[in-house]
Design a protein around this motif. Structure first.
Motif, PDB file in Angstrom:
ATOM      1  N   ALA A 243       0.818  -1.214   0.000  1.00 13.42           N
ATOM      2  CA  ALA A 243       0.000   0.000   0.000  1.00 13.42           C
ATOM      3  C   ALA A 243       0.852   1.264   0.000  1.00 13.42           C
ATOM      4  N   GLY A 244       1.945   1.244   0.769  1.00 11.96           N
ATOM      5  CA  GLY A 244       2.768   2.443   0.897  1.00 11.96           C
ATOM      6  C   GLY A 244       2.170   3.489   1.811  1.00 11.96           C
ATOM      7  N   SER A 245       1.141   3.114   2.558  1.00 13.43           N
ATOM      8  CA  SER A 245       0.455   4.059   3.439  1.00 13.43           C
ATOM      9  C   SER A 245       1.261   4.278   4.720  1.00 13.43           C
ATOM     10  N   VAL A 246       1.610   5.538   4.971  1.00 17.27           N
ATOM     11  CA  VAL A 246       2.387   5.865   6.174  1.00 17.27           C
ATOM     12  C   VAL A 246       1.596   5.530   7.435  1.00 17.27           C
ATOM     13  N   GLY A 247       0.315   5.907   7.442  1.00 15.15           N
ATOM     14  CA  GLY A 247      -0.502   5.664   8.628  1.00 15.15           C
ATOM     15  C   GLY A 247      -0.644   4.190   8.938  1.00 15.15           C
ATOM     16  N   LEU A 248      -0.882   3.376   7.907  1.00 10.92           N
ATOM     17  CA  LEU A 248      -1.021   1.936   8.115  1.00 10.92           C
ATOM     18  C   LEU A 248       0.296   1.323   8.579  1.00 10.92           C
ATOM     19  N   ARG A 249       1.380   1.762   7.979  1.00 13.17           N
ATOM     20  CA  ARG A 249       2.697   1.229   8.367  1.00 13.17           C
ATOM     21  C   ARG A 249       2.975   1.527   9.839  1.00 13.17           C
ATOM     22  N   ARG A 250       2.632   2.727  10.282  1.00 14.69           N
ATOM     23  CA  ARG A 250       2.867   3.089  11.682  1.00 14.69           C
ATOM     24  C   ARG A 250       2.010   2.210  12.609  1.00 14.69           C
ATOM     25  N   ARG A 251       0.766   1.970  12.219  1.00 16.83           N
ATOM     26  CA  ARG A 251      -0.108   1.122  13.046  1.00 16.83           C
ATOM     27  C   ARG A 251       0.439  -0.301  13.146  1.00 16.83           C
ATOM     28  N   ILE A 252       0.889  -0.842  12.018  1.00 18.88           N
ATOM     29  CA  ILE A 252       1.461  -2.200  12.018  1.00 18.88           C
ATOM     30  C   ILE A 252       2.688  -2.255  12.911  1.00 18.88           C
ATOM     31  N   HIS A 253       3.576  -1.291  12.744  1.00 17.08           N
ATOM     32  CA  HIS A 253       4.821  -1.285  13.519  1.00 17.08           C
ATOM     33  C   HIS A 253       4.550  -1.077  15.008  1.00 17.08           C
ATOM     34  N   THR A 254       3.546  -0.319  15.326  1.00 15.15           N
ATOM     35  CA  THR A 254       3.230  -0.053  16.732  1.00 15.15           C
ATOM     36  C   THR A 254       2.548  -1.254  17.382  1.00 15.15           C
ATOM     37  N   HIS A 255       1.587  -1.847  16.673  1.00 12.52           N
ATOM     38  CA  HIS A 255       0.818  -2.955  17.251  1.00 12.52           C
ATOM     39  C   HIS A 255       1.603  -4.270  17.247  1.00 12.52           C
ATOM     40  N   SER A 262      10.178  -5.673   7.865  1.00 14.81           N
ATOM     41  CA  SER A 262       9.195  -4.812   7.217  1.00 14.81           C
ATOM     42  C   SER A 262       9.653  -4.552   5.791  1.00 14.81           C
ATOM     43  N   CYS A 263       8.887  -5.069   4.841  1.00 18.13           N
ATOM     44  CA  CYS A 263       9.268  -5.071   3.429  1.00 18.13           C
ATOM     45  C   CYS A 263       8.362  -4.121   2.652  1.00 18.13           C
ATOM     46  N   SER A 264       8.906  -3.055   2.105  1.00 15.43           N
ATOM     47  CA  SER A 264       8.125  -2.090   1.324  1.00 15.43           C
ATOM     48  C   SER A 264       8.202  -2.457  -0.152  1.00 15.43           C
ATOM     49  N   VAL A 265       7.023  -2.649  -0.768  1.00 12.08           N
ATOM     50  CA  VAL A 265       6.993  -3.076  -2.167  1.00 12.08           C
ATOM     51  C   VAL A 265       6.328  -2.040  -3.055  1.00 12.08           C
ATOM     52  N   VAL A 270      -1.576   6.255  -2.939  1.00 13.90           N
ATOM     53  CA  VAL A 270      -0.716   7.400  -3.266  1.00 13.90           C
ATOM     54  C   VAL A 270      -1.057   8.651  -2.465  1.00 13.90           C
ATOM     55  N   GLY A 271      -2.237   8.710  -1.876  1.00 15.26           N
ATOM     56  CA  GLY A 271      -2.590   9.867  -1.073  1.00 15.26           C
ATOM     57  C   GLY A 271      -1.966   9.866   0.302  1.00 15.26           C
ATOM     58  N   ASP A 272      -1.270   8.810   0.661  1.00 13.67           N
ATOM     59  CA  ASP A 272      -0.763   8.661   2.028  1.00 13.67           C
ATOM     60  C   ASP A 272       0.676   8.147   2.017  1.00 13.67           C
ATOM     61  N   LEU A 273       1.451   8.621   1.025  1.00  5.53           N
ATOM     62  CA  LEU A 273       2.840   8.181   0.948  1.00  5.53           C
ATOM     63  C   LEU A 273       3.729   9.092   1.785  1.00  5.53           C
ATOM     64  N   GLY A 274       4.901   8.606   2.100  1.00  2.00           N
ATOM     65  CA  GLY A 274       5.859   9.426   2.831  1.00  2.00           C
ATOM     66  C   GLY A 274       6.944   8.572   3.425  1.00  2.00           C
ATOM     67  N   GLY A 275       7.897   9.214   4.055  1.00  2.00           N
ATOM     68  CA  GLY A 275       8.997   8.488   4.671  1.00  2.00           C
ATOM     69  C   GLY A 275       8.545   7.740   5.905  1.00  2.00           C
ATOM     70  N   PRO A 280       8.567   2.205  15.593  1.00  2.00           N
ATOM     71  CA  PRO A 280       8.974   1.088  16.445  1.00  2.00           C
ATOM     72  C   PRO A 280       9.364  -0.103  15.565  1.00  2.00           C
ATOM     73  N   GLY A 281      10.228  -0.956  16.057  1.00  2.00           N
ATOM     74  CA  GLY A 281      10.553  -2.191  15.345  1.00  2.00           C
ATOM     75  C   GLY A 281      11.538  -1.991  14.208  1.00  2.00           C
ATOM     76  N   PRO A 282      11.612  -2.959  13.298  1.00  2.00           N
ATOM     77  CA  PRO A 282      12.618  -2.931  12.237  1.00  2.00           C
ATOM     78  C   PRO A 282      12.371  -1.801  11.241  1.00  2.00           C
ATOM     79  N   ARG A 283      13.441  -1.273  10.687  1.00  2.00           N
ATOM     80  CA  ARG A 283      13.328  -0.224   9.682  1.00  2.00           C
ATOM     81  C   ARG A 283      12.797  -0.823   8.381  1.00  2.00           C
ATOM     82  N   PRO A 284      11.770  -0.201   7.764  1.00  2.00           N
ATOM     83  CA  PRO A 284      11.263  -0.724   6.492  1.00  2.00           C
ATOM     84  C   PRO A 284      12.353  -0.729   5.420  1.00  2.00           C
ATOM     85  N   VAL A 285      12.413  -1.812   4.649  1.00  2.00           N
ATOM     86  CA  VAL A 285      13.403  -1.956   3.589  1.00  2.00           C
ATOM     87  C   VAL A 285      12.674  -2.089   2.254  1.00  2.00           C
TER      88      VAL A 285
END
Length: 364
Positions: A243-255, A262-265, A270-275, A280-285
């Motif tokens: 998805a590339g969603s920053v908000g979703l990634r943060r929720r996954i990493h937090t929960h 964490s594998c970014s594909v 596209v409305g929620d992209l970002g660094g 928390p947890g492993p750095r997305p690669v």
């Protein structure tokens, strides 16, 4: 005359159709009529990450701020000034979203050739290679649309599965796949589901739950709004982010306190992209498919890699297109205006996940 669909690089919703006069071919060049190509969320990823991963450089527009999104599909050589490429040859490869392309073949052999245009010299070989359909082991004349839609995505899916297996899944027991209805995600799930001891969980929006469950390759399908309630955060897991969603990634990493990798594909949201920021947890690669191709080419050789891919592709493409409820129903879009409208639809992320869009800028 040639027509190209161009996209404003900083605002993907802004597009234009550019028509230009054909230029005469130089010695060693060929002109290809781009007859059909797939338009999927994968192409939106190419656009969203165009600057970072050099996708804009394959077919430069010559005008700052405007880009041509690359697409996978089929074309026929209409003019040739190259001794090893004949008029009438049918090719599979990476095209501009246009009605024609001019290539400069080099290293031509029975299988195909690479584009030797100077501006593509530093770009990855996987995207620069064009295959002759008459010698292509994955090609079948009766399912070109399925190939254009699923083949490049499935190769990425197959490589993600292969990479994770090569790493013993980082010790995890559960794979979490966002954008579970997307073609690259369910191709990955199809491969992962064939392995024992791994739970494959699809994350999706409520409207796509039934579709994801109908595929049969997810052990569970969980909606985004329910992931904290339905997923045990302590289970060792890998997050595969389509998805590339920053908000979703943060929720996954937090929960998911048991997150092992964490594998970014992709970047379908596209409305929620970002660094990644501080998570928390492993750095997305970022997963870069050509790197795994290079590794397996070294491990197995070209023939060994191709044999494995052909076998996996045949199994997957049969599953996706068979039965009373195929995973993919092809919809065709003819002409420049129809293709421009389709790009807006795919960018918005709307539509039936079962739909597979095949377009051409050639007039009807």
């Amino acid at each position: 005359m040639s027509t190209t669909l161009q996209v404003r690089q900083t605002d993907l919703a802004t597009t234009r159709l550019q028509t230009t006069e054909d230029t005469a071919l130089a010695d060693g060049q060929v002109r290809v009529r781009v007859e059909s190509f797939a338009l999927t969320a994968n192409n939106i990823t190419y656009a969203a990450l165009g600057e970072m991963l050099q996708y804009w450089q394959f077919y430069p527009t010559g005008e700052a701020g405007w880009g041509t999104v690359p697409v996978w599909g089929f074309g026929t050589v209409t003019e040739s000034r190259h001794p090893d490429v004949a008029v009438g040859e049918r090719l599979y490869g990476y095209w501009p979203m246009a009605d024609q392309a001019v290539l400069t073949p080099q290293r031509a052999n029975a299988a195909g050739f690479s584009d030797g245009a100077p501006h593509r010299a530093g770009l990855h070989a996987v995207y620069n290679h064009y295959l002759r359909t008459r010698t292509d082991g994955l090609y079948r004349a009766d399912n070109e649309d399925v190939q254009a839609l699923l083949r490049p995505l499935f190769i990425t899916s197959w490589l993600i599965d292969d990479f994770l297996a090569d790493q013993q899944f980082f010790g995890a027991q559960r794979m979490l796949l966002s954008s579970a209805s997307s073609k690259t995600a369910y191709g990955t799930a199809f491969q992962l589901a064939q392995r024992g001891g791994i739970e494959v969980v699809g994350l999706t929006s409520p409207g796509n739950v039934a579709f994801c469950e109908s595929l049969g390759c997810y052990h569970r399908v969980v909606t985004y709004d329910a992931l904290e309630a339905q997923l045990d955060g302590a289970t060792p897991s890998v997050y595969i982010d389509f998805a590339g969603s920053v908000g979703l990634r943060r929720r996954i990493h937090t929960h998911c306190t048991g997150l092992a990798y964490s594998c970014s594909v992709g970047a379908s949201h596209v409305g929620d992209l970002g660094g990644a920021g501080q998570l928390p947890g492993p750095r997305p690669v970022m997963f870069f498919a050509p790197a795994q191709v290079k590794k397996r080419h070294a491990d197995w050789g070209a023939e060994g890699l191709n044999q494995r891919l052909v076998a996996a592709w045949n199994q997957f493409s049969t599953a996706a297109s068979a039965g009373p409820q195929p995973w993919l129903v092809v919809q065709r879009h003819q002409g420049p205006a129809a293709t421009q409208a389709l790009f807006a639809t795919v960018l918005a992320g709307s539509g039936d996940p079962r739909a597979g869009h095949i377009a051409t800028l050639l007039p009807g």
